[in-house]
Design an enzyme around this catalytic site. Sequence first.
Site, PDB file in Angstrom:
ATOM      1  CE1 TYR A 124      10.383   4.934   8.527  1.00 16.34           C
ATOM      2  CE2 TYR A 124      12.545   4.898   7.499  1.00 16.34           C
ATOM      3  CZ  TYR A 124      11.207   5.215   7.453  1.00 16.34           C
ATOM      4  OH  TYR A 124      10.692   5.804   6.315  1.00 16.34           O
ATOM      5  N   GLY A 135       5.470  -1.271  -5.164  1.00 17.46           N
ATOM      6  CA  GLY A 135       4.101  -1.478  -4.690  1.00 17.46           C
ATOM      7  C   GLY A 135       4.047  -2.217  -3.377  1.00 17.46           C
ATOM      8  CB  SER A 175       6.223   1.719  -1.487  1.00 18.94           C
ATOM      9  OG  SER A 175       6.324   1.622  -0.088  1.00 18.94           O
ATOM     10  CG  PHE A 223       1.340  -6.390  -5.822  1.00 17.47           C
ATOM     11  CD1 PHE A 223       0.492  -7.375  -5.344  1.00 17.47           C
ATOM     12  CD2 PHE A 223       1.233  -6.023  -7.152  1.00 17.47           C
ATOM     13  CE1 PHE A 223      -0.442  -7.979  -6.171  1.00 17.47           C
ATOM     14  CE2 PHE A 223       0.298  -6.615  -7.992  1.00 17.47           C
ATOM     15  CZ  PHE A 223      -0.536  -7.597  -7.495  1.00 17.47           C
TER      16      PHE A 223
END
Length: 340
Positions: free
Chosen positions: A61, A211, A208, A214
């Site tokens: 990262y 999503g 996540s 989202f």
Amino acid sequence: MLVLCESFLIDTFGFKVSKLGYGCMGLTGVYNDPVPQEVGISLIKYAFTKGITFFDTADMYGSHANEVLVGKALRDLPRDQIQIATKFGIVKMESGNVIVNGSPEYVRSCCEGSLQRLGVSYIDLYYQHRVDTTVPIEDTMEELKKLVQEGKIRYIGLSEASPDTIRRAHAVHPITALQMEWSLWTREIEQDIVPLCRELGIGLVPYSPLGRGFFGGKAITESVPADSFLAIQPRLQGENFDKNKIIYSKIEKLAEKYGCTSSQLALAWILHQGDDVAPIPGTTKIKNLDSNIGSFEVKLSKDDIREITDAVPISDVAGDWTTDTFVRCSWKFADTPPKA
């Protein structure tokens, strides 16, 4: 300090983390531009004051920058109250291509590098970020086992591993946690992976869980930046996006029913999947961090969980889950035992 519900990832070995973790990846870019270092440090410290003690990073990262940031943020906090998870195995080449390396020599060198960047004497949870199908998992695990014996890592994890790999790895040394993508619209692991983990006593760390943002609604209410990682996700493009907006609308209406936001409902859903589940949503804003913590106020019954699950039939989700190459080095695409 507000204490979040603790979760035993594997009660046989006593590894405890806050029920809600903090995914630090976004602090050094990927979804958006990196935040200033002082902002990232203050976010991590703020999360700790709110009861979050489980912090997730990786050597890849920000090309090591994320581990450095996390190390600086946690330096002034009580080490025995913090669980640091980091990862090795994904290598970005000078050409820009990504490969996976699980060789014993690479495992050890990565661990030494992470310890130095984090500024700690041991890593609480050390994941193999992706499975190297050219190296028998037993060889990788033997080196990780040595690192445990040397006190450099406390527990071993896998990320995006197949059932066969999980079993073979667990036979060498107990796997404490498995990190997989899991959310309302990414539920493939429920058929085989989740039951296997519960059979073996392996904790689940969903990444996540919203999503890829989202269910936070940003993709619906605002335009995704053209240079964002999210802009190339198949589910957020063209006709797929139009169809998936219908799913979001269903969750938004249910969120009104339960008196919360759509992101809180999606996160509450994953938090209610079991005491062995500790999701690691990431954010670069305190208001979103507070919102995530607020998901604990959403109490759901079994019937509620069923209603929310039924609102997002997997068959209705439009588009592949990702085009990202290093994610595709996963159990669904490439994680099979190497040929003899």
